[in-house]
Scaffold this active site. Structure first.
Site, PDB file in Angstrom:
ATOM      1  N   THR A 166     -45.796 -20.570  -3.691  1.00 15.83           N
ATOM      2  CA  THR A 166     -45.650 -20.167  -2.550  1.00 15.83           C
ATOM      3  C   THR A 166     -46.033 -21.275  -1.740  1.00 15.83           C
ATOM      4  O   THR A 166     -46.320 -22.312  -2.215  1.00 15.83           O
ATOM      5  CB  THR A 166     -46.438 -19.668  -1.639  1.00 15.83           C
ATOM      6  OG1 THR A 166     -47.591 -19.619  -1.643  1.00 15.83           O
ATOM      7  CG2 THR A 166     -46.666 -17.928  -1.942  1.00 15.83           C
ATOM      8  N   HIS A 167     -44.964 -22.089  -0.973  1.00 15.60           N
ATOM      9  CA  HIS A 167     -44.379 -23.412  -0.549  1.00 15.60           C
ATOM     10  C   HIS A 167     -44.354 -24.374  -1.860  1.00 15.60           C
ATOM     11  O   HIS A 167     -44.384 -25.211  -1.522  1.00 15.60           O
ATOM     12  CB  HIS A 167     -45.752 -23.896   0.135  1.00 15.60           C
ATOM     13  CG  HIS A 167     -46.311 -22.568   0.915  1.00 15.60           C
ATOM     14  ND1 HIS A 167     -46.195 -23.248   2.806  1.00 15.60           N
ATOM     15  CD2 HIS A 167     -47.462 -21.516   0.875  1.00 15.60           C
ATOM     16  CE1 HIS A 167     -46.243 -21.487   2.536  1.00 15.60           C
ATOM     17  NE2 HIS A 167     -47.341 -21.103   2.561  1.00 15.60           N
ATOM     18  N   SER A 288     -24.127 -36.368 -20.723  1.00 11.02           N
ATOM     19  CA  SER A 288     -23.931 -37.642 -19.492  1.00 11.02           C
ATOM     20  C   SER A 288     -22.582 -38.349 -20.315  1.00 11.02           C
ATOM     21  O   SER A 288     -23.101 -38.575 -21.739  1.00 11.02           O
ATOM     22  CB  SER A 288     -25.241 -38.253 -19.588  1.00 11.02           C
ATOM     23  OG  SER A 288     -24.913 -39.759 -19.214  1.00 11.02           O
ATOM     24  N   LYS A 294     -29.543 -37.174 -22.060  1.00  9.04           N
ATOM     25  CA  LYS A 294     -29.457 -36.317 -21.112  1.00  9.04           C
ATOM     26  C   LYS A 294     -28.495 -34.063 -21.727  1.00  9.04           C
ATOM     27  O   LYS A 294     -27.627 -34.459 -22.469  1.00  9.04           O
ATOM     28  CB  LYS A 294     -28.432 -35.941 -20.184  1.00  9.04           C
ATOM     29  CG  LYS A 294     -29.184 -37.770 -19.209  1.00  9.04           C
ATOM     30  CD  LYS A 294     -30.366 -37.520 -18.528  1.00  9.04           C
ATOM     31  CE  LYS A 294     -29.839 -36.053 -17.795  1.00  9.04           C
ATOM     32  NZ  LYS A 294     -29.594 -37.140 -16.526  1.00  9.04           N
ATOM     33  N   ASN A 296     -27.522 -31.569 -19.360  1.00 12.53           N
ATOM     34  CA  ASN A 296     -27.767 -31.038 -17.898  1.00 12.53           C
ATOM     35  C   ASN A 296     -27.484 -29.748 -17.486  1.00 12.53           C
ATOM     36  O   ASN A 296     -26.267 -29.063 -18.400  1.00 12.53           O
ATOM     37  CB  ASN A 296     -26.574 -32.167 -16.287  1.00 12.53           C
ATOM     38  CG  ASN A 296     -27.106 -32.746 -16.534  1.00 12.53           C
ATOM     39  OD1 ASN A 296     -28.166 -33.993 -17.413  1.00 12.53           O
ATOM     40  ND2 ASN A 296     -25.852 -34.187 -17.111  1.00 12.53           N
ATOM     41  N   GLU A 301     -26.280 -25.502 -11.216  1.00 12.53           N
ATOM     42  CA  GLU A 301     -25.288 -26.520 -10.056  1.00 12.53           C
ATOM     43  C   GLU A 301     -24.244 -26.201  -9.524  1.00 12.53           C
ATOM     44  O   GLU A 301     -23.822 -26.355  -8.825  1.00 12.53           O
ATOM     45  CB  GLU A 301     -25.384 -27.436 -10.820  1.00 12.53           C
ATOM     46  CG  GLU A 301     -26.829 -28.763 -11.395  1.00 12.53           C
ATOM     47  CD  GLU A 301     -26.914 -29.663 -11.565  1.00 12.53           C
ATOM     48  OE1 GLU A 301     -25.920 -30.672 -11.558  1.00 12.53           O
ATOM     49  OE2 GLU A 301     -27.407 -30.502 -13.356  1.00 12.53           O
ATOM     50  N   GLN A 333      -2.383 -14.255   8.532  1.00 14.56           N
ATOM     51  CA  GLN A 333      -1.904 -14.841   7.193  1.00 14.56           C
ATOM     52  C   GLN A 333      -2.987 -15.134   6.522  1.00 14.56           C
ATOM     53  O   GLN A 333      -2.601 -15.768   5.745  1.00 14.56           O
ATOM     54  CB  GLN A 333      -0.260 -15.743   7.935  1.00 14.56           C
ATOM     55  CG  GLN A 333       0.309 -15.855   6.065  1.00 14.56           C
ATOM     56  CD  GLN A 333       1.741 -15.994   6.573  1.00 14.56           C
ATOM     57  OE1 GLN A 333       2.032 -15.109   6.345  1.00 14.56           O
ATOM     58  NE2 GLN A 333       1.715 -17.085   6.359  1.00 14.56           N
ATOM     59  N   LYS A 336      -6.042 -14.792   4.001  1.00 11.61           N
ATOM     60  CA  LYS A 336      -5.530 -14.266   2.623  1.00 11.61           C
ATOM     61  C   LYS A 336      -6.684 -15.289   1.754  1.00 11.61           C
ATOM     62  O   LYS A 336      -7.493 -15.038   0.247  1.00 11.61           O
ATOM     63  CB  LYS A 336      -3.929 -14.213   1.798  1.00 11.61           C
ATOM     64  CG  LYS A 336      -3.425 -13.268   2.399  1.00 11.61           C
ATOM     65  CD  LYS A 336      -2.326 -12.792   2.784  1.00 11.61           C
ATOM     66  CE  LYS A 336      -1.698 -11.911   3.599  1.00 11.61           C
ATOM     67  NZ  LYS A 336      -2.247 -11.467   4.691  1.00 11.61           N
TER      68      LYS A 336
HETATM   69  N1  ARG Z   1       2.858 -12.101   6.116  1.00 13.21           N
HETATM   70  C1  ARG Z   1       2.369 -11.800   6.853  1.00 13.21           C
HETATM   71  C2  ARG Z   1       0.982 -11.993   6.544  1.00 13.21           C
HETATM   72  O1  ARG Z   1       0.261 -11.919   6.111  1.00 13.21           O
HETATM   73  C3  ARG Z   1       2.579 -10.294   6.873  1.00 13.21           C
HETATM   74  C4  ARG Z   1       3.044  -9.650   8.100  1.00 13.21           C
HETATM   75  C5  ARG Z   1       4.089 -10.339   8.858  1.00 13.21           C
HETATM   76  N2  ARG Z   1       4.448  -9.673  10.804  1.00 13.21           N
HETATM   77  C6  ARG Z   1       5.036 -10.603  11.250  1.00 13.21           C
HETATM   78  N3  ARG Z   1       5.299  -9.355  12.640  1.00 13.21           N
HETATM   79  N4  ARG Z   1       4.709 -11.258  11.112  1.00 13.21           N
HETATM   80  O2  ARG Z   1      -0.013 -11.020   7.898  1.00 13.21           O
END
Ligand code: ARG
Length: 468
Positions: A166-167, A288, A294, A296, A301, A333, A336
């Site tokens: 602990t600590h 290294s 070394k 590593n 990491e 968009q 993603k």
């Molecule tokens: N490429 C767009 C997205 O990833 C798809 C939907 C686009 N819709 C629109 N009305 N522009 O969200």
């Protein structure tokens, strides 16, 4: 349906309507396009389209001939993408328009009917959910593998004594297996969280169309069933604008990475010369370029570093939603790339840690020596005195004096002669040495959740049964 130019979808400047009087600038095209990253949703996009088309035909909204042409065309599109022959076009902005344009080339007017009662807004939300659901299933399997690997490490070392900290100060001796089981608990909770997130990911937006629903008699429940989803999104505006599911996923992924990062930090410390508790197999380490001696621990990491990246994605996603008015906005968009990278990073990390667990060698003697250095059995001496009738606070004070004496003689408590120990309290007898040893201390903690090797073994059995 009115006649439209054959190349309509090939020329994005005209894809929307005759309303536009000039083509989109190249810079804007590049800025707004997502195809070079969202093309990885193609399988989900086609699966969603097939389920949608099937339902349109069943509802009599498109003819069976059109349905057959769509199925055939999409099968070919899938084959082209899978084999790397498909030509992705920036001009067609995203995965959805690219696939639809190619389908229309192959299936003619039937291809143009696929989008009936659908918008890219509900389409993209469906694609991301389908894709993420399947990725969660892979992550759950990897979390299982990692837990199993750690159980193996715990089992091999259930009797190995290490200093519990602990600590970062030596506190009490614990079984190394017990310490590993703490991580099994964490990754077990991560799996529970992923399973819970999955329920909310696995709901169908299709049918929401642009935002208000559609006037076609779609059977949304049927599409949900065909896609293996647990239900439909119940509000069309929410269906197209919600990305909570992505944020929750990123939060669950961040927490899993935080657990990896804590483990990483310990592995790095333990492998250092100052600790010398473990060795990590060469295949997970690097040398290294200047210091020939070394070795590593690069993998832990880097995993610690990549945790920052995943937590960053969580911040990115959650900030993305802040201030977005209902319903769909192009902002979405941007969900993603962080989501994809979170999935990739987490999967790679879990996989490599499950493998690395097999390559960890435990230096039991170094751990035990370190446990002896910190008066780790002081609590045991206090407990011994309590069992002989002292109040805990008095026992605590008595032991502090004993530790001070041991320190001044530079010996462990267990090395103090009985005559010396008796000076602190006459109730102390020869049996005190049973509790002053590290092994005795460990074995004494034979309580549910405690570190006694017997408890560790029964926890391992419980986890194994749970993991199946
Ligand atoms: N490429 C767009 C997205 O990833 C798809 C939907 C686009 N819709 C629109 N009305 N522009 O969200």
């Amino acid at each position: 349906m009115s006649k439209t130019p054959k190349n309509q979808l090939d020329r994005k400047s005209q894809a929307w309507s005759a309303l536009f009087s000039e083509p989109m600038s190249d810079l804007v095209k590049r800025y707004t396009a997502s195809v070079f990253f969202d093309k990885r949703l193609w399988r989900a996009d086609i699966a969603g389209s097939l389920a949608h088309a099937d339902m349109l035909a069943k509802q009599g909204i498109i003819s069976t001939q059109d349905h057959a042409a769509i199925e055939k065309g999409l099968a070919q599109v899938a084959q082209e993408i899978d084999s790397g022959k498909f030509e992705w076009k920036l001009d067609l902005e995203d995965v959805h328009l690219n696939i639809e344009a190619r389908l229309t080339q192959l299936a003619g007017d039937a291809g143009k009917r696929l989008h009936t009662g659908r918008s890219r807004n509900d389409q993209v939300a469906t694609d991301v959910r389908l894709w993420l659901r399947d990725e969660i299933d892979l992550i759950l399997a990897l979390l299982g593998d990692l837990q199993r690997a750690l159980l193996g490490l715990a089992e091999r070392n259930a009797d190995v004594i290490m200093p519990g900290f602990t600590h970062l100060q030596v506190a009490q001796p614990v079984s190394f297996g017990h310490h590993m089981l703490a991580y099994v608990e964490m990754f077990g909770r991560d799996a529970e969280r992923m399973t819970d997130v999955r329920r909310r990911v696995n709901r169908l937006p299709l049918g929401a169309a642009a935002l208000a629903g559609t006037s076609y008699p779609l059977d949304r429940e049927q599409v949900a069933g065909a896609l293996g989803m647990e239900g439909v999104c119940q509000n069309s505006i929410d269906a197209v604008s919600d990305r909570d599911f992505a944020i929750e996923f990123a939060a669950a992924a961040s927490l899993a990475m935080i657990h990896i990062s804590r483990l990483s930090e310990e592995l790095v410390l333990w492998m250092s010369q100052s600790f010398g508790f473990i060795d990590i197999a060469d295949r997970f380490c690097t040398g290294s370029s200047i210091m020939p001696q070394k070795k590593n621990p690069d993998v832990p990491e880097l995993a610690r570093g990549k945790t920052g990246r995943v937590v960053g994605h969580l911040m990115g996603l959650i900030t993305l939603m802040k201030g977005q008015p209902l319903a769909y906005n192009k902002d979405n968009q941007e969900d993603k790339e962080p989501l994809f990278d979170t999935v990739d990073t987490l999967k790679d990390t879990l996989r490599i840690f499950a493998e690395m667990a097999e390559g960890i060698t435990v230096r039991a003697d170094a751990m035990e020596k370190a446990a002896l250095r910190g008066y780790a059995t002081a609590t045991d001496l206090a407990d011994y005195l309590v069992k002989k009738g002292l109040a805990f606070r008095d026992a605590h004070e008595t032991v502090a004096h004993a530790v001070k004496a041991a320190m001044s003689h530079q010996v462990d408590l267990s090395e103090l002669p009985l005559a010396v120990l008796k000076q602190f309290n006459s109730v102390i007898e020869k049996d005190v040495y049973d509790v002053l040893s590290l092994r005795g201390s460990l074995d004494a903690r034979d309580i549910l959740g405690g570190t006694a090797p017997a408890q560790v073994r029964s926890q391992i059995a419980r986890h194994r049964a749970r993991l199946g």
